[in-house]
Design a protein around this motif. Structure first.
Motif, short mmCIF file in Angstrom:
data_model
loop_
_atom_site.label_atom_id
_atom_site.label_comp_id
_atom_site.label_asym_id
_atom_site.label_seq_id
_atom_site.Cartn_x
_atom_site.Cartn_y
_atom_site.Cartn_z
N GLU A 218 5.90 8.93 2.45
CA GLU A 218 6.13 7.55 2.88
C GLU A 218 5.27 7.25 4.10
O GLU A 218 5.35 7.95 5.11
CB GLU A 218 7.60 7.35 3.22
CG GLU A 218 7.95 6.00 3.78
CD GLU A 218 7.58 4.85 2.85
OE1 GLU A 218 7.01 3.86 3.34
OE2 GLU A 218 7.85 4.95 1.64
N GLY A 219 4.45 6.22 4.00
CA GLY A 219 3.52 5.89 5.08
C GLY A 219 3.95 4.75 5.97
O GLY A 219 3.25 4.42 6.91
N ALA A 220 5.10 4.16 5.71
CA ALA A 220 5.55 3.04 6.54
C ALA A 220 6.31 3.51 7.76
O ALA A 220 6.73 2.71 8.57
CB ALA A 220 6.43 2.10 5.71
N VAL A 221 6.45 4.81 7.90
CA VAL A 221 7.29 5.35 8.97
C VAL A 221 6.58 5.44 10.31
O VAL A 221 7.18 5.79 11.31
CB VAL A 221 7.82 6.75 8.57
CG1 VAL A 221 8.76 6.64 7.39
CG2 VAL A 221 6.68 7.71 8.27
N GLY A 222 5.31 5.17 10.34
CA GLY A 222 4.53 5.30 11.57
C GLY A 222 3.64 6.51 11.50
O GLY A 222 3.94 7.47 10.78
N PRO A 223 2.53 6.49 12.23
CA PRO A 223 1.55 7.57 12.12
C PRO A 223 2.09 8.96 12.47
O PRO A 223 1.79 9.93 11.78
CB PRO A 223 0.44 7.15 13.10
CG PRO A 223 0.65 5.70 13.34
CD PRO A 223 2.09 5.41 13.10
N GLN B 44 -5.50 -3.89 -1.68
CA GLN B 44 -4.80 -2.63 -1.43
C GLN B 44 -3.91 -2.25 -2.62
O GLN B 44 -3.81 -1.06 -2.96
CB GLN B 44 -3.97 -2.71 -0.15
CG GLN B 44 -4.81 -2.89 1.11
CD GLN B 44 -5.84 -1.79 1.29
OE1 GLN B 44 -5.53 -0.61 1.20
NE2 GLN B 44 -7.08 -2.18 1.54
N GLY B 45 -3.32 -3.23 -3.28
CA GLY B 45 -2.55 -2.95 -4.50
C GLY B 45 -3.43 -2.41 -5.61
O GLY B 45 -3.09 -1.44 -6.29
N ASP B 46 -4.59 -3.03 -5.80
CA ASP B 46 -5.53 -2.56 -6.83
C ASP B 46 -6.08 -1.18 -6.47
O ASP B 46 -6.22 -0.31 -7.33
CB ASP B 46 -6.69 -3.55 -7.00
CG ASP B 46 -6.26 -4.85 -7.65
OD1 ASP B 46 -5.14 -4.92 -8.20
OD2 ASP B 46 -7.06 -5.82 -7.63
N LEU B 47 -6.40 -0.97 -5.19
CA LEU B 47 -6.92 0.32 -4.75
C LEU B 47 -5.88 1.43 -5.00
O LEU B 47 -6.22 2.50 -5.51
CB LEU B 47 -7.28 0.25 -3.26
CG LEU B 47 -7.88 1.50 -2.64
CD1 LEU B 47 -9.24 1.81 -3.24
CD2 LEU B 47 -7.99 1.32 -1.12
N ALA B 48 -4.64 1.17 -4.67
CA ALA B 48 -3.58 2.17 -4.90
C ALA B 48 -3.44 2.48 -6.38
O ALA B 48 -3.30 3.66 -6.77
CB ALA B 48 -2.26 1.66 -4.33
N TYR C 263 -0.24 12.18 -1.20
CA TYR C 263 -0.57 10.75 -1.27
C TYR C 263 0.27 10.01 -0.23
O TYR C 263 1.49 9.96 -0.33
CB TYR C 263 -0.28 10.22 -2.67
CG TYR C 263 -0.71 8.78 -2.87
CD1 TYR C 263 -2.02 8.48 -3.23
CD2 TYR C 263 0.18 7.74 -2.67
CE1 TYR C 263 -2.42 7.18 -3.39
CE2 TYR C 263 -0.22 6.43 -2.84
CZ TYR C 263 -1.52 6.15 -3.20
OH TYR C 263 -1.93 4.86 -3.35
N LEU C 264 -0.40 9.47 0.76
CA LEU C 264 0.26 8.70 1.80
C LEU C 264 0.44 7.28 1.27
O LEU C 264 -0.53 6.54 1.12
CB LEU C 264 -0.57 8.71 3.08
CG LEU C 264 0.03 8.03 4.29
CD1 LEU C 264 1.35 8.69 4.69
CD2 LEU C 264 -0.95 8.08 5.45
N ASP C 265 1.67 6.93 0.97
CA ASP C 265 1.97 5.64 0.36
C ASP C 265 2.43 4.66 1.44
O ASP C 265 3.61 4.53 1.72
CB ASP C 265 3.06 5.81 -0.70
CG ASP C 265 3.24 4.57 -1.55
OD1 ASP C 265 2.34 3.71 -1.55
OD2 ASP C 265 4.29 4.47 -2.22
#
Length: 177
Positions: free
Chosen positions: A155-160, A135-139, A98-100
Protein backbone atom coordinates in the motif's frame (compact mmCIF):
# COMPACT_ATOMS: atom_id res chain seq x y z
CA UNK A 1 17.70 6.26 -13.37
CA UNK A 2 18.62 8.43 -10.41
CA UNK A 3 21.50 10.68 -11.49
CA UNK A 4 22.89 10.66 -7.94
CA UNK A 5 23.32 6.87 -8.15
CA UNK A 6 24.89 6.74 -11.61
CA UNK A 7 28.64 6.19 -11.76
CA UNK A 8 30.47 9.10 -13.43
CA UNK A 9 31.21 6.97 -16.49
CA UNK A 10 27.43 6.42 -16.89
CA UNK A 11 26.47 10.12 -16.81
CA UNK A 12 25.35 9.85 -20.44
CA UNK A 13 22.38 7.72 -19.31
CA UNK A 14 21.10 10.55 -17.11
CA UNK A 15 21.62 13.17 -19.81
CA UNK A 16 19.73 11.07 -22.35
CA UNK A 17 16.85 10.55 -19.88
CA UNK A 18 16.59 14.27 -19.20
CA UNK A 19 16.78 15.10 -22.91
CA UNK A 20 14.09 12.57 -23.80
CA UNK A 21 11.79 14.24 -21.27
CA UNK A 22 12.78 17.78 -22.31
CA UNK A 23 13.32 17.52 -26.06
CA UNK A 24 11.46 14.50 -27.43
CA UNK A 25 8.42 13.69 -25.29
CA UNK A 26 6.91 17.21 -25.40
CA UNK A 27 7.11 17.12 -29.21
CA UNK A 28 5.79 13.61 -29.79
CA UNK A 29 4.02 14.67 -32.96
CA UNK A 30 7.48 15.38 -34.45
CA UNK A 31 8.92 11.99 -33.46
CA UNK A 32 7.69 8.45 -33.86
CA UNK A 33 6.94 6.34 -30.78
CA UNK A 34 9.79 4.09 -31.94
CA UNK A 35 12.23 7.02 -31.82
CA UNK A 36 11.21 7.79 -28.24
CA UNK A 37 11.50 4.08 -27.37
CA UNK A 38 14.94 3.84 -28.98
CA UNK A 39 16.23 6.63 -26.74
CA UNK A 40 14.59 5.17 -23.63
CA UNK A 41 16.16 1.84 -24.50
CA UNK A 42 19.58 3.15 -23.47
CA UNK A 43 18.41 3.27 -19.86
CA UNK A 44 16.75 -0.14 -20.11
CA UNK A 45 19.86 -1.81 -21.52
CA UNK A 46 21.96 -0.05 -18.88
CA UNK A 47 19.75 -1.54 -16.14
CA UNK A 48 20.05 -4.98 -17.72
CA UNK A 49 23.83 -4.65 -17.96
CA UNK A 50 24.06 -3.61 -14.31
CA UNK A 51 22.02 -6.65 -13.29
CA UNK A 52 24.20 -8.95 -15.34
CA UNK A 53 27.29 -7.52 -13.57
CA UNK A 54 25.81 -8.12 -10.09
CA UNK A 55 27.09 -10.95 -7.92
CA UNK A 56 25.30 -14.17 -8.83
CA UNK A 57 22.80 -15.12 -6.16
CA UNK A 58 22.89 -11.77 -4.37
CA UNK A 59 19.53 -10.04 -4.11
CA UNK A 60 19.32 -6.88 -6.21
CA UNK A 61 16.61 -4.27 -5.80
CA UNK A 62 15.78 -2.24 -8.91
CA UNK A 63 13.15 0.50 -8.83
CA UNK A 64 10.69 -0.28 -11.63
CA UNK A 65 13.36 -2.24 -13.59
CA UNK A 66 12.24 -1.88 -17.20
CA UNK A 67 8.54 -2.30 -16.50
CA UNK A 68 7.65 1.35 -15.96
CA UNK A 69 9.70 2.45 -18.98
CA UNK A 70 8.07 -0.26 -21.08
CA UNK A 71 4.63 0.84 -19.90
CA UNK A 72 5.36 4.51 -20.64
CA UNK A 73 6.58 3.65 -24.14
CA UNK A 74 3.43 1.59 -24.74
CA UNK A 75 1.28 4.51 -23.60
CA UNK A 76 3.27 6.78 -25.95
CA UNK A 77 2.22 4.55 -28.86
CA UNK A 78 5.01 1.96 -29.20
CA UNK A 79 2.70 -0.98 -28.50
CA UNK A 80 3.98 -3.49 -31.08
CA UNK A 81 7.62 -2.44 -31.15
CA UNK A 82 10.22 -5.22 -31.50
CA UNK A 83 12.29 -3.26 -28.97
CA UNK A 84 9.64 -3.88 -26.31
CA UNK A 85 9.60 -7.57 -27.22
CA UNK A 86 13.38 -7.65 -26.77
CA UNK A 87 13.13 -6.01 -23.32
CA UNK A 88 10.76 -8.77 -22.26
CA UNK A 89 13.57 -11.30 -22.87
CA UNK A 90 15.76 -9.65 -20.20
CA UNK A 91 16.26 -11.44 -16.87
CA UNK A 92 12.97 -11.61 -15.01
CA UNK A 93 12.81 -10.76 -11.33
CA UNK A 94 12.20 -13.47 -8.77
CA UNK A 95 9.81 -11.09 -6.95
CA UNK A 96 8.02 -7.88 -7.85
CA UNK A 97 7.12 -5.53 -5.02
CA UNK A 98 4.40 -3.34 -6.47
CA UNK A 99 3.91 -0.06 -4.64
CA UNK A 100 0.23 0.69 -5.17
CA UNK A 101 -0.10 4.40 -4.51
CA UNK A 102 -3.44 5.95 -5.44
CA UNK A 103 -3.29 8.92 -7.81
CA UNK A 104 -4.61 11.22 -5.06
CA UNK A 105 -1.53 10.50 -2.92
CA UNK A 106 0.96 10.83 -5.77
CA UNK A 107 -0.72 14.02 -6.99
CA UNK A 108 -0.06 15.55 -3.57
CA UNK A 109 3.55 14.25 -3.57
CA UNK A 110 4.25 15.82 -6.98
CA UNK A 111 2.98 19.17 -5.69
CA UNK A 112 -0.24 18.93 -7.70
CA UNK A 113 1.56 18.51 -11.00
CA UNK A 114 4.41 20.99 -10.46
CA UNK A 115 7.04 18.20 -10.40
CA UNK A 116 5.68 16.13 -13.31
CA UNK A 117 7.28 15.55 -16.67
CA UNK A 118 5.31 15.04 -19.88
CA UNK A 119 5.55 11.24 -19.57
CA UNK A 120 3.47 11.28 -16.38
CA UNK A 121 0.16 12.79 -17.49
CA UNK A 122 -2.13 13.18 -20.48
CA UNK A 123 -2.59 16.57 -22.08
CA UNK A 124 -0.29 19.49 -22.80
CA UNK A 125 -0.06 20.55 -19.14
CA UNK A 126 -0.43 18.64 -15.90
CA UNK A 127 -3.91 18.77 -14.45
CA UNK A 128 -5.70 16.44 -12.09
CA UNK A 129 -7.84 14.71 -14.73
CA UNK A 130 -4.95 14.07 -17.16
CA UNK A 131 -2.76 12.83 -14.32
CA UNK A 132 -5.43 10.55 -12.84
CA UNK A 133 -6.26 8.98 -16.21
CA UNK A 134 -2.59 8.49 -17.16
CA UNK A 135 -1.69 6.97 -13.79
CA UNK A 136 -4.65 4.58 -14.05
CA UNK A 137 -3.57 3.49 -17.54
CA UNK A 138 0.07 3.22 -16.44
CA UNK A 139 -0.88 0.99 -13.49
CA UNK A 140 -2.96 -1.25 -15.76
CA UNK A 141 -0.16 -1.63 -18.33
CA UNK A 142 2.40 -2.31 -15.60
CA UNK A 143 0.15 -4.99 -14.07
CA UNK A 144 -0.19 -6.54 -17.54
CA UNK A 145 3.60 -6.62 -17.90
CA UNK A 146 4.24 -8.30 -14.54
CA UNK A 147 1.41 -10.79 -14.99
CA UNK A 148 2.72 -14.27 -14.27
CA UNK A 149 5.47 -13.06 -11.92
CA UNK A 150 5.25 -13.36 -8.14
CA UNK A 151 3.92 -9.96 -7.09
CA UNK A 152 3.55 -8.57 -3.59
CA UNK A 153 1.42 -5.43 -3.42
CA UNK A 154 2.42 -2.78 -0.88
CA UNK A 155 0.00 0.00 0.00
CA UNK A 156 1.52 3.28 -1.13
CA UNK A 157 -0.94 5.75 0.37
CA UNK A 158 0.55 5.32 3.83
CA UNK A 159 3.37 7.79 3.32
CA UNK A 160 6.94 7.32 2.12
CA UNK A 161 8.41 6.09 5.42
CA UNK A 162 5.72 3.50 6.05
CA UNK A 163 5.83 2.34 2.42
CA UNK A 164 9.64 1.96 2.59
CA UNK A 165 9.30 -0.09 5.78
CA UNK A 166 6.67 -2.31 4.14
CA UNK A 167 9.02 -2.90 1.18
CA UNK A 168 11.88 -3.73 3.59
CA UNK A 169 9.63 -6.28 5.33
CA UNK A 170 8.84 -7.97 2.01
CA UNK A 171 12.53 -8.11 1.09
CA UNK A 172 13.53 -9.59 4.45
CA UNK A 173 10.73 -12.17 4.24
CA UNK A 174 11.48 -13.12 0.62
CA UNK A 175 15.26 -13.26 0.79
CA UNK A 176 15.61 -14.83 4.23
CA UNK A 177 15.06 -18.22 2.64
Amino acid sequence: MDDARLAPEHALIGRLRRNVVKDVAPHRSSFSPEFLTTLVQTAVVHLRDELLRADAGAPVVVDSYYYKLLAKCRLAGAGRSPLLDWWRTFPRPSRVVYLDAPPEATWRRCREGADLNVLEHYGPRPDWDGFRRYQGDLAKVMRDEVHGLPVTVVEGAVGPEAAAEAVREVLVREFRR
